[in-house]
Enzyme design. Structure first.
Site, PDB file in Angstrom:
ATOM      1  N   LEU A  34       0.854  -1.181   0.000  1.00 42.88           N
ATOM      2  CA  LEU A  34       0.000   0.000   0.000  1.00 42.88           C
ATOM      3  C   LEU A  34       0.894   1.236   0.000  1.00 42.88           C
ATOM      4  CD1 LEU A  34      -2.812  -1.040   2.524  1.00 42.88           C
ATOM      5  CD2 LEU A  34      -2.551  -1.601   0.107  1.00 42.88           C
ATOM      6  N   ASP A  35       1.078   1.805  -1.192  1.00 43.55           N
ATOM      7  CA  ASP A  35       2.016   2.905  -1.377  1.00 43.55           C
ATOM      8  C   ASP A  35       1.501   4.189  -0.733  1.00 43.55           C
ATOM      9  OD1 ASP A  35       4.291   4.292  -2.759  1.00 43.55           O
ATOM     10  OD2 ASP A  35       2.619   5.297  -3.761  1.00 43.55           O
ATOM     11  N   ALA A  36       2.376   4.863   0.019  1.00 41.64           N
ATOM     12  CA  ALA A  36       2.086   6.185   0.599  1.00 41.64           C
ATOM     13  C   ALA A  36       0.760   6.201   1.362  1.00 41.64           C
ATOM     14  CB  ALA A  36       2.071   7.245  -0.500  1.00 41.64           C
ATOM     15  N   VAL A  37       0.402   5.092   1.961  1.00 34.78           N
ATOM     16  CA  VAL A  37      -0.932   4.961   2.556  1.00 34.78           C
ATOM     17  C   VAL A  37      -1.131   5.870   3.771  1.00 34.78           C
ATOM     18  CG1 VAL A  37      -0.375   3.026   4.092  1.00 34.78           C
ATOM     19  CG2 VAL A  37      -2.702   3.252   3.162  1.00 34.78           C
TER      20      VAL A  37
END
Length: 585
Positions: free
Chosen positions: A236-239
Site C-alpha cells: 500500500l504505497d504512501a498509505v
C-alpha cells in the site's frame, strides 16, 4: 418477512464502514463491497496470527523493465533471469508499478488495470506468479493528472467527477505534513469553474478522495483484478497520507488505519494466503502503529534500518543501531518486519528523527555527498526545507568511511551490510541493484532531472551477463550475496519471527542472538563494523558447552568455547549449534 442474520464477515465489514462513512447505509454499502469483490458473505474468516512466511522467504525488489533484452518483453526477461539465477535464493518478487504512467517512474498511474505495453502484459505477470510470490504496488493515495479519472473530473463526468480531494486555498493547511517542497494545492480548470486539488507528492500526482465510497469500490475492483492475475502480496504505497482533514497533519489519521483494516478484511477473505505491506516512510514509533492489533499490515517496512546501518558502517560505531533495535518490540505472530537497506527511492531520513543528532545526520549526509550522493528535501509545516532522503546507490554509499573517505574495504563493507539485513528478525528484501553492486547512474540523473534516478539504472541483459561472468565487482557481489542467501534460507533461527536479543559487545562489534521457534537452533551473529581488526572472546556469547559451534559463513568449527576470535575489517560470523541443510541449485 424475516431477514437472514448477518454473517460474521458482513458484521465486521459494516463496523469498518460505519466508522468511515457514518451517514451512509452501511448494510447496503457492505453488500456492494462484497458483490464488487465477488465475495460470498458466508466466507469463513481465516485463522488469525498465522505466519505466512518462514526463513526461506527473501524478496527481490525491481522495476518490471530494469533488465532489457532486444526482442523480448522486459517482464519476460526478468522472469527468465530470476528463474535461472535466483530461484535458489529468493521466494518473492516485488514488481514496482508496471502500469502506464506519466511521471515518477510508475507512481503516477494512468490506468490501474493495464500493464504498460513497453514492459509486457498480464500473462507475463501471471506466469511470474506461478514460480514466485508476486507483490504488486497499490498506488492508493493518488493517481496521474493524465489519467482518465482526472480527465473526467475536469469534464464533470463519472467515474472521476467526484474522485479527487478538493480544498479551499484560503483554509489553514499549515499543519499538513509533506514529503515534498512543491505547493500542496494545484489550481485546475473544470466544467464548473476553478478548483484546487490536493497534491501530496507532485502536481502530476493528484490525491484521491476516499471520503467518497465510490473510490473505495473502484479500488476493490482493482484489487480483485490483481488477485485474479496471481498477485498475493500488496504494497500500500504512501498509505499514511490517505485520509485528509484540514486543520490536522493529514497523516496517520484514524480513518487511514480503519481503511487498511477494511482492505485487509476483504483481501484475506478472498485469498487467505495474501499479505498486506504498508509503505509508511515516517518516524519509527508512528510506523509501528501500522501493525494495528495484528489486523492491519502483516509486514511493515523497517525504514530506520537503512540510514542507521549505513551510518554504523561508515562511522564504525553501532550504538544507535543497537539502541534502535532494542527499542523495537518483537512482532506478534502473524506480523513481521520487512528489512531492506536500499530501494528504488533514497535512504529515508525521517526515520532517523529522534535517533541521530543533527550533527550525526549532517555528517552522514556530507559523507554520502562525498560518495556521489544527492540530497532531496521536504517542506515542514512551518515552511522550512528539511532533509528528506539521500539518493545514492548502496554500492557507492558503502565505498568508504566518514573519517577516511573511499578505501579498500568497499566490498567487505557491502557484504557486511547484506549479512546484517539477512540475519535480523523479519523478511529480507533486496533491491535488484544491491545484488549486482550497481554504481551511481549520473547519466540517468542528467537525462531525467530527478535525483532518485541515480539508483534506477537500466541493465542491458547482454551487458549484465558479461559483468556477472567476468572478474568484476558485479560478479563478486552477486556470487557472494546469493551464496550467503542460500545459507540464510536453510537456518530455522532466521525465521522472521524467531527470537532475537541484541548483545552488548562495545560500539565496534554489532551482535545479536537468534533462536528458532522450536528452540533447537541457536545462532550468534557478530559483525565487525569498523575498518580495523576487532577481537572478542567466545565466552562473551554463553555458548552451550555440549554443542559443536560452526561459523556458517566460513564453515570454521569452534571447539574451544572460551577461545578468542579476531574479525578482520567488516568480517562477520554466524555461529550456530546446528546447521540447516542447504538446498542444491
Amino acid at each position: 418477512m424475516e431477514h437472514a442474520p448477518l454473517s460474521q464477515l458482513e458484521q465486521r465489514l459494516m463496523a469498518h464502514l460505519q466508522l468511515l462513512y457514518p451517514t451512509l447505509d452501511h448494510k447496503e454499502l457492505a453488500r456492494k463491497c462484497l458483490s464488487t469483490f465477488f465475495l460470498d458473505p458466508a466466507t469463513e474468516s481465516p485463522r488469525p496470527h498465522r505466519n505466512l512466511w518462514d526463513q526461506s522467504d527473501v524478496m527481490l525488489i525491481t522495476y518490471a523493465d530494469t533488465l532489457r533484452k532486444k526482442g523480448e518483453a522486459p517482464l519476460e526477461t526478468l522472469h527468465n533471469f530470476v528463474k535461472s539465477k535466483l530461484a535458489c535464493c529468493i521466494s518473492a518478487v516485488h514488481l514496482l508499478p508496471f502500469f502506464p504512467y506519466s511521471s515518477d517512474d510508475g507512481f503516477s498511474v494512468m490506468d490501474y488495470t493495464t500493464v504498460n505495453p513497453s514492459s509486457g502484459n498480464w500473462d507475463h505477470v501471471s506466469s511470474l506468479s506461478e514460480d514466485f510470490k508476486v507483490m504488486g504496488d497499490l498506488v492508493i493515495n493518488h493517481c496521474s493528472s493524465r489519467s482518465m479519472w482526472f480527465e473526467n473530473y475536469k469534464a464533470g463526468v463519472e467515474p472521476g467527477a467526484t474522485f479527487f480531494y478538493e480544498a479551499d486555498p484560503n483554509a489553514d493547511l499549515s499543519a499538513v505534513v509533506r514529503p515534498r517542497t512543491s505547493p500542496l494545492l494545484r489550481e485546475v480548470k473544470t466544467q464548473t469553474g476553478e478548483k484546487y486539488v490536493w497534491c501530496t507528492f507532485s502536481h502530476d500526482q493528484v490525491d484521491l478522495n476516499f471520503e467518497n465510497p465510490d473510490v473505495l469500490i473502484e479500488f476493490l475492483r482493482i484489487i480483485r483484478l490483481y488477485l485474479e492475475k496471481g498477485i498475493r502480496w500488496f504494497r500500500l504505497d504512501a498509505v499514511a497520507f490517505l485520509w485528509k482533514i484540514p486543520g490536522t497533519t493529514c497523516i496517520n489519521l484514524p480513518q487511514t488505519h480503519e481503511m487498511i483494516r477494511l482492505l485487509r478484511l476483504m483481501i484475506e477473505h478472498y485469498a487467505p494466503e495474501a499479505v498486506i505491506i504498508t509503505e509508511t516512510n515516517i518516524p519509527n514509533q508512528e510506523n509501528l502503529t501500522y501493525f494495528g492489533n495484528a489486523n492491519e499490515a502483516h509486514l511493515i517496512y523497517n525504514f530506520s534500518l537503512p540510514p542507521l546501518l549505513i551510518n554504523s558502517l561508515v562511522t564504525g560505531n553501532c550504538n544507535h543501531l543497537k539502541q534502535w533495535l532494542m527499542s523495537m518490540p518483537p512482532a506478534q505472530q502473524g506480523t513481521t518486519y520487512l528489512n531492506f537497506i536500499a530501494s528504488h527511492d533514497g535512504i529515508g531520513l525521517r526515520p532517523t528523527e529522534g535517533l541521530l543528532s543533527e550533527w550525526e545526520l549532517e555528517t552522514l549526509i556530507n559523507t554520502m555527498k562525498r560518495f556521489g550522493g544527492k540530497l532531496s528535501s521536504r517542506t515542514t509545516p512551518k515552511g522550512e526545507a528539511k532533509p528528506y532522503e539521500i539518493n545514492i546507490s548502496l554500492w557507492d554509499a558503502l565505498s568508504g568511511s566518514a573519517h577516511q573517505g573511499p578505501d579498500q574495504w568497499q566490498f567487505a563493507r557491502f557484504l557486511c551490510a547484506a549479512g546484517v539485513m539477512m540475519a535480523l528478525e523479519g523478511v529480507p528484501a533486496f533491491y535488484i541493484h544491491s545484488l549486482f553492486g550497481t554504481e551511481n547512474d549520473f547519466e540517468r540523473v542528467d537525462n531525467t532531472g530527478h535525483f532518485r534516478s541515480i539508483n534506477r539504472h537500466i541493465w542491458d541483459m547482454d551487458e549484465l551477463d558479461h559483468a556477472l561472468n567476468t572478474p568484476t565487482h558485479h560478479q563478486k557481489v552477486f556470487n557472494s550475496v546469493t551464496n550467503l542467501l542460500k545459507v540464510r534460507r536453510a537456518q530455522p533461527a532466521f525465521h522472521p519471527n524467531a527470537t532475537q536479543y541484541i548483545l552488548h559487545m562495545g560500539e565496534n562489534l554489532f551482535a545479536f542472538w537468534r533462536q528458532s521457534l522450536d528452540r533447537r537452533q541457536s545462532l550468534f551473529a557478530v559483525y565487525n563494523m569498523t575498518d580495523q581488526p576487532q577481537h572478542f572472546n567466545l565466552s562473551e556469547l554463553n555458548l552451550i558447552a555440549t554443542d559443536i559451534w560452526t561459523d556458517l559463513v566460513s564453515e570454521q568449527v569452534y571447539e574451544d568455547h572460551l577461545g578468542k576470535v579476531t574479525l578482520m575489517p567488516y568480517q562477520f560470523v554466524w555461529l550456530a549449534n546446528k546447521k540447516g541443510k542447504i538446498k542444491d541449485d
